[in-house]
Design a protein around this motif. Structure first.
Motif, PDB file in Angstrom:
ATOM      1  N   PRO A 108      92.371  20.186 -22.284  1.00  0.00           N
ATOM      2  CA  PRO A 108      91.709  20.537 -23.541  1.00  0.00           C
ATOM      3  C   PRO A 108      90.237  20.142 -23.570  1.00  0.00           C
ATOM      4  O   PRO A 108      89.506  20.581 -24.441  1.00  0.00           O
ATOM      5  CB  PRO A 108      92.475  19.716 -24.597  1.00  0.00           C
ATOM      6  N   ARG A 162      87.172  20.039 -21.207  1.00  0.00           N
ATOM      7  CA  ARG A 162      86.550  20.320 -19.920  1.00  0.00           C
ATOM      8  C   ARG A 162      85.333  21.186 -20.122  1.00  0.00           C
ATOM      9  O   ARG A 162      85.240  21.944 -21.082  1.00  0.00           O
ATOM     10  CB  ARG A 162      87.542  20.998 -18.982  1.00  0.00           C
ATOM     11  N   ALA A 169      78.370  28.631  -8.768  1.00  0.00           N
ATOM     12  CA  ALA A 169      78.664  29.612  -9.810  1.00  0.00           C
ATOM     13  C   ALA A 169      78.693  28.987 -11.200  1.00  0.00           C
ATOM     14  O   ALA A 169      78.762  29.692 -12.192  1.00  0.00           O
ATOM     15  CB  ALA A 169      79.999  30.293  -9.521  1.00  0.00           C
ATOM     16  N   ASN A 170      78.671  27.656 -11.250  1.00  0.00           N
ATOM     17  CA  ASN A 170      78.690  26.972 -12.545  1.00  0.00           C
ATOM     18  C   ASN A 170      77.471  26.069 -12.726  1.00  0.00           C
ATOM     19  O   ASN A 170      77.527  25.074 -13.438  1.00  0.00           O
ATOM     20  CB  ASN A 170      79.971  26.149 -12.681  1.00  0.00           C
ATOM     21  N   SER A 171      76.384  26.466 -12.087  1.00  0.00           N
ATOM     22  CA  SER A 171      75.202  25.599 -12.056  1.00  0.00           C
ATOM     23  C   SER A 171      74.635  25.376 -13.451  1.00  0.00           C
ATOM     24  O   SER A 171      73.946  24.396 -13.701  1.00  0.00           O
ATOM     25  CB  SER A 171      74.149  26.214 -11.139  1.00  0.00           C
ATOM     26  N   ASN A 172      74.921  26.293 -14.345  1.00  0.00           N
ATOM     27  CA  ASN A 172      74.403  26.159 -15.699  1.00  0.00           C
ATOM     28  C   ASN A 172      75.130  25.057 -16.463  1.00  0.00           C
ATOM     29  O   ASN A 172      74.591  24.461 -17.387  1.00  0.00           O
ATOM     30  CB  ASN A 172      74.584  27.504 -16.420  1.00  0.00           C
ATOM     31  N   TYR A 188      77.796  33.686 -16.071  1.00  0.00           N
ATOM     32  CA  TYR A 188      77.028  33.470 -17.301  1.00  0.00           C
ATOM     33  C   TYR A 188      75.979  32.381 -17.123  1.00  0.00           C
ATOM     34  O   TYR A 188      75.608  31.699 -18.058  1.00  0.00           O
ATOM     35  CB  TYR A 188      77.980  33.117 -18.455  1.00  0.00           C
ATOM     36  N   ASN A 189      75.549  32.191 -15.852  1.00  0.00           N
ATOM     37  CA  ASN A 189      74.644  31.082 -15.571  1.00  0.00           C
ATOM     38  C   ASN A 189      73.177  31.387 -15.833  1.00  0.00           C
ATOM     39  O   ASN A 189      72.330  30.543 -15.623  1.00  0.00           O
ATOM     40  CB  ASN A 189      74.827  30.615 -14.123  1.00  0.00           C
ATOM     41  N   GLY A 190      72.882  32.592 -16.255  1.00  0.00           N
ATOM     42  CA  GLY A 190      71.500  32.894 -16.603  1.00  0.00           C
ATOM     43  C   GLY A 190      70.786  33.712 -15.538  1.00  0.00           C
ATOM     44  O   GLY A 190      71.359  34.056 -14.493  1.00  0.00           O
ATOM     45  N   ASN A 216      88.911  26.393 -25.285  1.00  0.00           N
ATOM     46  CA  ASN A 216      87.585  26.095 -24.742  1.00  0.00           C
ATOM     47  C   ASN A 216      86.789  27.381 -24.514  1.00  0.00           C
ATOM     48  O   ASN A 216      86.163  27.566 -23.491  1.00  0.00           O
ATOM     49  CB  ASN A 216      87.697  25.310 -23.437  1.00  0.00           C
ATOM     50  N   ASP A 241      76.128  32.720 -21.870  1.00  0.00           N
ATOM     51  CA  ASP A 241      76.810  32.075 -22.991  1.00  0.00           C
ATOM     52  C   ASP A 241      75.899  32.175 -24.215  1.00  0.00           C
ATOM     53  O   ASP A 241      74.674  32.107 -24.076  1.00  0.00           O
ATOM     54  CB  ASP A 241      77.056  30.588 -22.701  1.00  0.00           C
TER      55      ASP A 241
END
Lengths: 446, 229, 628
Positions: B165, B167, B193-196, C370-372, C570, C596
């Motif tokens: 829940p 994360r 891929a999740n650098s943001n 969705y990282n820009g 989430n 996002d």
């Protein structure tokens, strides 16, 4: 001297009980508990020669035996084949969805139904010794340990002489066949439809049965099921949340009486599926748990509570938590499995044909494996001969080989299976529960 | 004028004291704490801090049967040190273990109550490492019920209380089948891929979980690990 | 002396208090009419009825999470709409989601039920014709059904107050325990049937046989869905054990059946038809769709809540809150409804019928990154800021204001930034660059009055890349004040009923599947689709999502199908950033980046929120819903 052997017996019983309830975890936990002599000394039975001294490792089915055929000696017409809501037993009206496979019966009765082509369709009556004998022969042939003989308290009262005669005769037939084929047998009272008074009457009937049949005579009935050193008696239908006319307290009093001062019998209770959490089909009363703790085995009623898709989700948590609860509270646990469900004719509702599909035994085996993998040690199969609700495992006619039924229909065993398939599959469950290796979640191949 | 002031104060004081008298009960002095322990391994059973296992307690002696809820910490311990001494019915609910019965507990002073339970799933042999631009988790599952395993997941958060829940990033696989006890399950989070969300150069917590498909069951976990990415 | 004075004052005060009490008990209030006088006069009954209609829990323009009829007193609700608790939209500034105190209706519903029960008591005594009495009986049943529907879908099983209660000194006797959820839904449908049996078949702004069928269609579908999908969100606790919430899956069949028959009655009534069912082209379809809501005086409408005059209790505030910043006309807080990219993605494209068509922005086709903006990525260049939506369903164009489309004859500028010739981007920052003597602005124009997107100034610009069109009045300039909007709200329209029918057929697996497919495709044809798609659960749900967007149906669709907690676990909602690509100069090119929604957090729907908390259990003694 006598007292010492008494104590020894009691000690033995305690050891056995402890070993039983713990054995799935660690078999070496046999330290004798300190025995406080009970206030009332337990009755001790001679179990010499008894073949079934515990329900443990057994696979047993329920046996309705409630059918009658017009022309048999019961004088009850087409009892339980017929459906009073549509005019009896004739094409377009019946209580049954399945049709028995009649090829092996020696005594049969012409029914009002015909097969396509005009041949008459015949039926059996369990009032006949020959037919019950055949059923017990099948149990032996396929490796099913035995059955619980259903006794509907509402139907065996003195006001219902024919009903009582019927069930006594069927029981007599069954006791005879059980001995002949060495099949386990046990009486199960069904309280459905009872009033408080009827519940109390049960004790009277039970005493009568013992006199009539000498049920606990180890020589005469070596296959009558014993459990924890006592003959087993089953009472079905306590704690259900469907506005019954008797209460948990009624059954509690009954149990006290039946067990008596010497704890005369072991008792198996048939309880609702959600008995532990007291929700859904279960009366929200902690009395039920108190009662269960005083009995020896419970068997939760699972028919209709899930289907093949929902089984794991519904039953998984219940099974494991039920078994955990029973271990903690020293009650034995027997899960129920059933092959499928169909009561389109009984309910006069086409949507209710095959409402829980059998899926060629996948559904039954999923439950067998689920029970076993969750730690169950015995099974109750609902039912051997229940064709009103279509849960029967005995030989039934297959799809495509059924009598005509006017605007209704009969439901058959899947046409690519043999008519004895569900007997065979239940027998495989028997082998697994007897301890044979090689069984698992995958349905065995015939 | 002074007199008036005096009267005013006296009145205020009187009023104040009256109301004090009515509300002059002791504060809560008792408490309940304990642990959720795996009946077999004796290890603490890891939990979620939000939307996780809850302990419902109902204080006896009142008409209301509405329970109060105690939350359980991620490590499987719990503590509420501000309860009124009384008899309570205590029930852990919506847990990640086989349900256990209610029990009636006298809570006096700081009372301890441990729950020895069977987790739905034991997540075992967990390894979570950074490998190139990915975080890779491998683990095995041992389930104690026959239900399907709904999903497995690798969860990342900057907070140590990371879980399903809670994360920032999740990598999940929907199993919807029983788990294979011999299989080594692998989950990956692609950092690039999740650098943001998972910003390079920072430290994050990673935790694996497995959720059984049973009612309101919560996921089972192993402790989170902190990685520099 | 002073002491005396003080005592005197106290005496005086208590004297006033006491006498005040006495007088209150004795006085006949001058602002209230006694019941006999009111109900004795048919005109009084009409007046009373108007008040009951006013109280109907219609989820219209004045409804949001704090309640109904939010158009009097202080109508400032920050510009929140129920859509913002779903995946349809976000607010320009705030991220509030579904909280424990939100979307309740307990007190207001029981007030309405009490008021309608008083009327029901009076009907037999009225000096009117029998047919008029029957109509009043039917109308009362409709109003009551509406109130219980509002309660049931929020609280599950509730206390059913069948007749008016009289206080005789014993408060305990007024307490009515909750019925089971099943009994409550059955009661709602029973009331609908009563209404159907007693009401006439005219079509007006008052309840008729048809509005009752429509309510039944909606309520039965809701109940059926709860039965069928309840297992998706299992619950436990006292309310579950007493069956006050939750229904068995087997109950679904009868409810789907009820939905089908009620829906069919409307489909076959010959009174209602889709507005402009055969558009010439997508552009016409988009305009028809917009017109349908801007002026709901057409035969698609079964029941509407009318707004005629501006003013407190009378008008609403959709235009001031939601029209884009450029047309604010002096109103300080416009532009607050921001349709999400998630919704925009859901619409079909004409070249791929039967599928949602997510907006593809890059040559790699990745729609989950969705990282820009990344200079290294190859984005697809478009000639205008709305070319990327060219083939999308007309209803998208009729629902949202897309970048650089015209609204009130003005191009609405929605631009998030630009990519400089060197490939670096300036996004969501107020900046400009001079190239070859021309100045380019990040937001597409020089000043805040000239654009409507992405500037955080005032919280007036969309942060998703989309502004709002559906329900907006294009014909008149915004009047910068409270309660000035008079656009009517359509509560029930034929398209919803058709989709109810389609859903009931596909989910129950019974009924006229051909008709169900036809009505679903009729709705698509009205949106300029030319290819029929098969009747599937997914297709029906996508149709509902796009056809009924912002009509406050999505919230309940997520609730009744028990999809909220899986859709919102989430969950991050998304925006589409239009960027001017200056690398293409002298050509005018735009690229788009999926991100996002800026400055938002994830949203998680707690399963307990499928039922709202019942207020006042300390005094009403009711069993509370789980986990409250």
């Amino acid at each position: 001297m006598k007292k010492i052997s008494w104590l020894f017996f009691i000690w033995m019983i305690c050891v056995v009980t402890t070993a039983c309830s713990k054995s799935q975890k660690n078999g070496d936990d046999t330290t004798p508990p300190t025995v406080n002599p009970p206030v009332n000394e337990d009755v001790v039975y001679d179990e010499t020669g008894c073949l079934y001294k515990s329900y443990k490792n057994l696979v047993m089915a329920g046996y309705q035996g409630w059918f009658a055929a017009a022309g048999d000696a019961s004088e009850r017409g087409w009892y339980h084949y017929q459906n009073g809501n549509c005019g009896g037993f004739l094409p377009g009206c019946s209580a049954v969805d399945f049709w028995p496979d009649m090829s092996e019966y020696t005594k049969k009765y012409k029914s009002p139904f015909q097969f396509p082509g005009g041949t008459d369709a015949y039926l059996y009556s369990p009032y006949d010794e020959e037919s019950v004998d055949l059923h017990f022969k099948w149990m032996k042939d396929y490796g099913i340990d035995g059955v619980f003989m259903q006794r509907f308290v509402g139907e065996i009262k003195s006001s219902n002489a024919k009903g009582k005669r019927h069930f006594n005769k069927v029981l007599e037939n069954a006791l005879k066949a059980a001995e002949k084929y060495q099949r386990a047998i046990c009486v199960m009272y069904d309280l459905s439809g009872c009033t408080s008074e009827d519940v109390a009457y049960l004790e009277e009937d039970w005493n009568e049965l013992q006199t009539l049949f000498s049920l606990f005579d180890n020589k005469k009935h070596p296959t009558y099921v014993r459990h924890k050193g006592k003959p087993l008696l089953s009472i079905w239908g306590v704690g259900f949340n469907d506005n019954r006319k008797y209460t948990i307290a009624n059954v509690d009093q009954l149990v006290t009486k039946l067990k008596g001062k010497g704890n005369k019998v072991s008792i198996m209770l048939g309880v609702p599926y959600y008995w532990r959490s007291l929700k859904n089909d279960t009366e929200n009363s902690a009395q039920l748990h108190a009662l269960i703790k005083r009995t020896d085995i419970i068997m939760p009623w699972a028919v209709g509570r899930y289907d093949n898709n929902s089984y794991s989700n519904v039953a998984g948590g219940e099974l494991a938590a039920d078994i955990q609860w029973c271990n903690t509270n020293k009650v034995d646990y027997v899960p129920l499995v059933f092959p499928g469900f169909s009561w389109g004719n009984l309910k006069n509702d086409v949507a209710a044909y095959n409402s829980i599909p059998r899926l060629k035994g996948d559904f039954l085996w999923k439950q067998v494996a689920g029970a076993r993998l969750s730690g169950a040690q015995s099974l109750y199969v609902a039912m051997f001969d229940e064709i009103d609700e279509g849960t029967a495992i005995y030989k039934c006619a297959r799809e495509g080989e059924l009598p005509l039924h006017a605007d209704k229909k009969f439901v058959g065993i899947e046409s690519d299976l043999a008519s004895d398939y569900y007997l065979w599959l239940t027998g495989q469950a028997g082998r697994w529960f007897h301890g044979e290796a090689g069984f698992g979640a995958t349905k065995p191949v015939r | 004028m002074n007199k008036l002031k005096y009267i005013f104060f006296a009145t205020a004081l009187a009023l104040g004291m009256t109301s004090c008298e009515k509300d002059n009960y002791d504060g809560p002095t008792a408490g309940l704490s304990g642990r959720f322990v795996d009946v077999k391994t004796k290890e603490l059973i890891e939990q979620d801090i939000i939307l996780g296992t809850t302990i419902e307690i109902i204080e006896h002696g009142y008409a209301s049967r509405t329970p109060q809820a105690l939350i359980v910490k991620t490590d499987g311990t719990y503590a509420n040190t501000m309860l009124f001494a009384n008899t309570y019915t205590v029930t852990p609910v919506r847990g990640n273990f086989l349900p256990v019965d209610s029990q009636v507990v006298d809570i006096k002073g700081q009372t301890t109550l441990d729950f020895s339970v069977t987790p739905y799933i034991r997540v075992q042999d967990v390894s979570i490492v950074k490998s190139g631009t990915k975080v890779v988790a491998t683990f095995k599952l041992e389930q104690n019920v026959i239900n399907n395993v709904k999903k497995i997941g690798l969860y990342a958060h900057s907070d140590a209380r990371v879980g399903e829940p809670m994360r920032l990033v999740a990598s999940e696989i929907n199993l919807n089948a029983p788990s294979d006890p011999t299989h080594v399950y692998t989950l990956e989070i692609d950092l690039a891929a999740n650098s943001n969300t998972l910003k390079p150069g920072n430290k994050y917590y990673f935790r694996v979980g497995a959720l059984i498909d049973a009612g309101e069951a919560k996921p089972n976990y192993r402790p989170a690990v902190r990685l520099d990415i | 002396m002073t002491i005396n004075k003080l005592s005197f004052t106290i005496l005086l005060a208590s004297g006033l208090l006491f006498s005040g009490c006495n007088k209150v008990l004795d006085l006949k209030p001058t602002d209230k009419i006694p019941a006999e006088a009111l109900f004795g006069d048919p005109e009084g009954v009409k007046l009373y009825m108007a008040n009951l209609y006013y109280q109907l829990p219609i989820e219209d323009f004045t409804y949001f999470r704090n309640g109904f009829n939010w158009n009097s007193g202080d109508p400032n609700n920050g510009g929140f709409a129920p859509a913002m608790a779903t995946d349809e939209a976000v607010h320009t500034e705030f991220g509030d989601f579904v909280g424990d105190g939100d979307f309740n209706c307990w007190e207001s519903s029981y007030k309405l039920i009490r008021d309608v029960n008083l009327l029901i008591d009076a009907i037999p005594t009225l000096a009117i014709r029998e047919d008029e009495k029957a109509a009043l009986v039917g109308e009362s049943a409709f109003i009551k059904a509406y109130a219980y529907f509002a309660l049931a879908k929020r609280y599950g099983g509730v206390s059913i107050i069948k007749g008016s209660q009289k206080y005789t000194g014993d408060a305990e006797s007024l307490k009515v325990p909750r019925s089971t959820e099943k009994e409550t839904w059955d009661y709602v449908l029973e009331l609908c049937d009563q209404a159907i049996a007693n009401l006439g078949d005219g079509v007006s702004r008052r309840a008729s046989k048809w509005t009752a069928y429509a309510l039944k269609s909606r309520a039965a579908l809701h109940a059926a869905s709860l039965a069928k999908f309840g297992a998706r969100a299992p619950m436990s606790g006292a309310a579950v054990n007493a069956k006050l919430i939750g229904m068995e899956a087997g109950a679904a069949t009868a409810y789907y059946e009820a939905c089908k028959s009620a829906s069919l009655a409307l489909i076959n009534a010959g009174k209602f038809e889709l507005f402009m069912p055969n558009p010439a082209n997508p552009a016409a379809a988009a305009e028809n769709y917009r017109q349908l809501f801007q002026d709901p005086a057409n035969k698609e409408v079964i029941f509407a809540k009318g707004y005629t005059l501006p003013g407190a209790f009378l008008g609403h505030n959709y235009d001031i809150w939601y029209q884009p910043a450029q047309v604010a006309n002096g109103w300080p807080h416009p532009g607050r409804m921001n349709p999400t990219l998630d919704l925009v993605d859901s619409y079909e494209s004409y070249d791929n019928p039967g599928h949602s068509s997510p907006v593809v922005t890059s040559t790699d086709g990745n729609i989950t990154d969705y990282n820009g903006y990344k200079a290294s990525r190859t984005y697809i260049q478009f000639d205008t800021p709305n070319d990327i939506f060219k083939n999308k369903d007309a209803r998208l164009w009729g629902t949202a204001i897309l970048p650089s489309t015209l609204w009130k004859s003005i191009p609405i500028i929605i631009q998030a930034g630009y990519v400089k010739p060197d490939g670096s981007a300036v996004i969501r920052t107020n900046d400009h660059i001079d190239i070859g003597g021309t100045t380019y602005y990040t937001y597409g124009a020089a000043s805040t009055s000239q654009y409507s997107g992405f500037d955080t100034y005032g919280g007036n610009n969309t942060r998703t890349g989309f502004s709002f069109k559906k329900f907006m009045n294009q014909n008149a300039p915004i009047v910068p004040g409270w309660n000035q909007s008079t656009t009517d709200f359509i509560d029930f329209r034929l398209a919803e009923i058709m989709l109810n029918y389609a859903e009931a057929v596909v989910e129950s697996g019974t009924g006229d599947a051909a008709l169900a497919a036809k009505v679903m495709n009729d709705i698509r044809k009205r949106a300029a689709h030319t290819t029929d798609i098969p009747l599937t659960s997914d297709n029906v749900q996508r149709e509902r999502k796009v056809e009924l967007a912002f009509e406050n149906k999505r919230f309940w669709d997520l609730i009744r199908r028990r999809e909220y907690h899986t859709e919102f676990n989430n969950r991050m909602l998304h925006s589409l950033l239009p960027l001017r690509d200056l690398r293409a100069l002298p050509a005018t090119k735009y690229i788009f980046v999926r991100v996002d929604v800026p400055n938002t957090n994830t949203k998680t729907f707690q399963p307990k929120s499928y039922y709202r908390p019942i207020p006042g259990i300390g005094s009403n003694g009711l069993i509370q819903n789980p986990q409250y």
